[in-house]
Every structure is written in structure tokens, then in C-alpha cells.
Design a protein around this motif. Structure first.
Motif, mmCIF file in Angstrom:
data_model
loop_
_atom_site.group_PDB
_atom_site.id
_atom_site.type_symbol
_atom_site.label_atom_id
_atom_site.label_comp_id
_atom_site.label_asym_id
_atom_site.label_seq_id
_atom_site.Cartn_x
_atom_site.Cartn_y
_atom_site.Cartn_z
ATOM 1 N N ALA A 70 6.683 -11.445 -12.891
ATOM 2 C CA ALA A 70 8.168 -11.514 -12.856
ATOM 3 C C ALA A 70 8.503 -10.178 -12.210
ATOM 4 O O ALA A 70 9.427 -9.819 -11.319
ATOM 5 N N GLY A 71 8.088 -8.850 -12.831
ATOM 6 C CA GLY A 71 8.271 -7.518 -12.451
ATOM 7 C C GLY A 71 8.184 -7.312 -10.956
ATOM 8 O O GLY A 71 8.960 -6.708 -10.110
ATOM 9 N N ASP A 72 6.855 -7.728 -10.842
ATOM 10 C CA ASP A 72 6.429 -7.675 -9.263
ATOM 11 C C ASP A 72 7.372 -8.159 -8.314
ATOM 12 O O ASP A 72 7.831 -7.687 -7.192
ATOM 13 N N ILE A 73 7.734 -9.435 -8.438
ATOM 14 C CA ILE A 73 8.513 -10.411 -7.836
ATOM 15 C C ILE A 73 9.772 -9.766 -7.380
ATOM 16 O O ILE A 73 10.312 -9.537 -6.631
ATOM 17 N N ILE A 74 10.423 -9.258 -8.920
ATOM 18 C CA ILE A 74 11.703 -8.594 -8.568
ATOM 19 C C ILE A 74 11.630 -7.088 -7.780
ATOM 20 O O ILE A 74 12.516 -7.347 -6.894
ATOM 21 N N ARG A 75 10.580 -6.550 -8.022
ATOM 22 C CA ARG A 75 10.624 -5.132 -7.356
ATOM 23 C C ARG A 75 10.395 -5.418 -5.902
ATOM 24 O O ARG A 75 11.033 -4.678 -4.883
ATOM 25 N N THR A 76 9.871 -6.493 -5.369
ATOM 26 C CA THR A 76 9.226 -6.645 -3.979
ATOM 27 C C THR A 76 10.310 -7.444 -3.241
ATOM 28 O O THR A 76 10.635 -6.850 -2.031
ATOM 29 N N VAL A 77 10.987 -8.464 -3.806
ATOM 30 C CA VAL A 77 11.693 -9.255 -2.964
ATOM 31 C C VAL A 77 13.034 -8.638 -2.806
ATOM 32 O O VAL A 77 13.813 -8.401 -1.894
ATOM 33 N N ILE A 78 13.581 -8.129 -4.140
ATOM 34 C CA ILE A 78 14.851 -7.237 -4.163
ATOM 35 C C ILE A 78 14.975 -6.012 -3.468
ATOM 36 O O ILE A 78 15.829 -5.449 -2.538
ATOM 37 N N VAL A 79 14.063 -5.264 -3.871
ATOM 38 C CA VAL A 79 14.056 -3.679 -3.454
ATOM 39 C C VAL A 79 13.161 -3.442 -2.275
ATOM 40 O O VAL A 79 13.875 -2.626 -1.247
ATOM 41 N N ALA A 80 11.992 -3.947 -2.070
ATOM 42 C CA ALA A 80 11.250 -3.416 -0.807
ATOM 43 C C ALA A 80 10.938 -4.723 -0.012
ATOM 44 O O ALA A 80 9.663 -5.229 -0.186
ATOM 45 N N ASP A 81 11.702 -5.134 0.576
ATOM 46 C CA ASP A 81 11.726 -6.507 1.375
ATOM 47 C C ASP A 81 11.135 -6.569 2.612
ATOM 48 O O ASP A 81 11.622 -7.123 3.668
ATOM 49 N N SER A 82 9.922 -5.743 2.810
ATOM 50 C CA SER A 82 9.456 -5.748 4.260
ATOM 51 C C SER A 82 8.291 -6.892 4.141
ATOM 52 O O SER A 82 7.996 -7.331 3.080
ATOM 53 N N LEU A 83 8.028 -7.197 5.235
ATOM 54 C CA LEU A 83 6.866 -8.199 5.342
ATOM 55 C C LEU A 83 5.810 -7.756 4.749
ATOM 56 O O LEU A 83 4.998 -8.664 4.278
ATOM 57 N N GLN A 84 5.155 -6.511 4.997
ATOM 58 C CA GLN A 84 3.840 -6.023 4.290
ATOM 59 C C GLN A 84 3.905 -5.897 2.800
ATOM 60 O O GLN A 84 2.962 -6.546 2.194
ATOM 61 N N ASN A 85 4.978 -5.850 2.259
ATOM 62 C CA ASN A 85 5.218 -5.891 0.918
ATOM 63 C C ASN A 85 5.218 -7.264 0.359
ATOM 64 O O ASN A 85 4.741 -7.295 -0.760
ATOM 65 N N VAL A 86 5.696 -8.021 0.930
ATOM 66 C CA VAL A 86 5.788 -9.347 0.733
ATOM 67 C C VAL A 86 4.576 -10.077 0.813
ATOM 68 O O VAL A 86 3.662 -10.793 0.027
ATOM 69 N N GLY A 87 3.508 -9.503 1.669
ATOM 70 C CA GLY A 87 2.091 -10.062 1.686
ATOM 71 C C GLY A 87 1.387 -9.263 0.862
ATOM 72 O O GLY A 87 0.561 -10.084 -0.069
ATOM 73 N N ILE A 88 1.724 -8.118 0.189
ATOM 74 C CA ILE A 88 1.209 -7.708 -0.859
ATOM 75 C C ILE A 88 1.295 -8.175 -2.131
ATOM 76 O O ILE A 88 0.602 -8.616 -2.913
ATOM 77 N N LEU A 89 2.546 -8.509 -2.497
ATOM 78 C CA LEU A 89 3.021 -9.354 -3.400
ATOM 79 C C LEU A 89 2.574 -10.580 -3.562
ATOM 80 O O LEU A 89 1.936 -10.988 -4.537
ATOM 81 N N ALA A 90 2.247 -11.522 -2.477
ATOM 82 C CA ALA A 90 1.476 -12.667 -2.511
ATOM 83 C C ALA A 90 0.276 -12.500 -2.838
ATOM 84 O O ALA A 90 -0.290 -13.356 -3.698
ATOM 85 N N VAL A 91 -0.768 -11.586 -2.361
ATOM 86 C CA VAL A 91 -1.921 -11.377 -2.897
ATOM 87 C C VAL A 91 -2.061 -10.936 -4.449
ATOM 88 O O VAL A 91 -2.916 -11.568 -5.238
ATOM 89 N N ILE A 92 -1.147 -10.221 -4.916
ATOM 90 C CA ILE A 92 -0.947 -9.790 -6.396
ATOM 91 C C ILE A 92 -0.720 -11.037 -7.082
ATOM 92 O O ILE A 92 -1.460 -11.336 -8.181
ATOM 93 N N VAL A 93 0.198 -11.984 -6.871
ATOM 94 C CA VAL A 93 0.727 -13.094 -7.515
ATOM 95 C C VAL A 93 -0.510 -13.833 -7.599
ATOM 96 O O VAL A 93 -0.783 -14.801 -8.452
#
Length: 117
Positions: free
Chosen positions: A68-91
Motif C-alpha cells: 500500500a505504501g509503495d502504491i501511494i508513493r509511486t502513483v501519487i508522488v512519482a508518476d513516471s512510466l519507469q516508476n510505475v514499471g518498477i512498482l509493478a515488479v515490486i507488487v
């Protein structure tokens, strides 16, 4: 105003992740305390199985807060395509860990009914 919102969401994301770590730490300590207390009363095999179940449950719950913390920080704060890809791998990794831990602890998949299979 927008920078304040981003700062609040960043702190919220880190707070959720820290809470997840705290859940794992406290859950591990409690599971260990219960194991030590019940080791002789329940016997080696039963106490160890309950210890693994309690420890696994605390890890699963902690992982959920971290996701949940990763999702909030990535989607709201650092919403670049690279960060979303990293988030997807982490999730994906954390979800895989959660599912396998659930299988290990409960002896069934989350979508299966309770009871003997």
C-alpha cells in the motif's frame, strides 16, 4: 498546494511502509514469545507449526502495508512510466510472496474454501 499534497502523500506512503515493518517485527516477537511459552505444553511439532503460522501471518500482513505504501508513493508522488514499471515488479514480487506464504501457513490457496481438502 499541490506540493503540500505530494509531500503529505510521500509521508503517508513511508508511514505505511514503516508500519508494515513494525507489524512484521512485533508479529515476529509475539510469535516467538508464544512459541517459547507453549513449546513444552504443546509438544515440539505442534508448537513449531503454530509458530510458523503466526510468523507467516505477521509477514503477510506487513507485506500488505508495504505494498500500500509503495502504491501511494509511486502513483501519487512519482508518476513516471519507469516508476510505475518498477512498482509493478515490486507488487508482483510481494504478491507472490504473500500467496506462497498464505499457502504455507494455511495449507490452501486464498480462493479455496476453509476445511479439509
Amino acid at each position: 498546494m499541490e506540493s503540500e499534497f505530494i509531500q503529505i502523500m510521500t509521508v503517508t506512503g513511508y508511514a505505511l511502509e514503516a508500519f508494515g515493518v513494525l507489524v512484521v517485527l512485533i508479529g515476529s516477537c509475539l510469535a516467538t514469545a508464544v512459541f517459547v511459552r507453549t513449546y513444552r505444553a504443546l509438544g515440539e511439532g505442534v508448537a513449531y507449526k503454530k509458530f510458523r503460522q503466526n510468523l507467516g501471518r505477521s509477514i503477510i500482513l506487513g507485506l500488505e502495508f508495504m505494498i500500500a505504501g509503495d502504491i501511494i508513493r509511486t502513483v501519487i508522488v512519482a508518476d513516471s512510466l519507469q516508476n510505475v514499471g518498477i512498482l509493478a515488479v515490486i507488487v508482483l514480487i510481494r504478491t507472490f510472496l504473500s500467496l506462497t506464504l498464505f499457502l504455507e501457513v494455511e495449507g490452501r490457496w486464498p480462493w479455496q474454501k476453509d476445511g479439509p481438502q
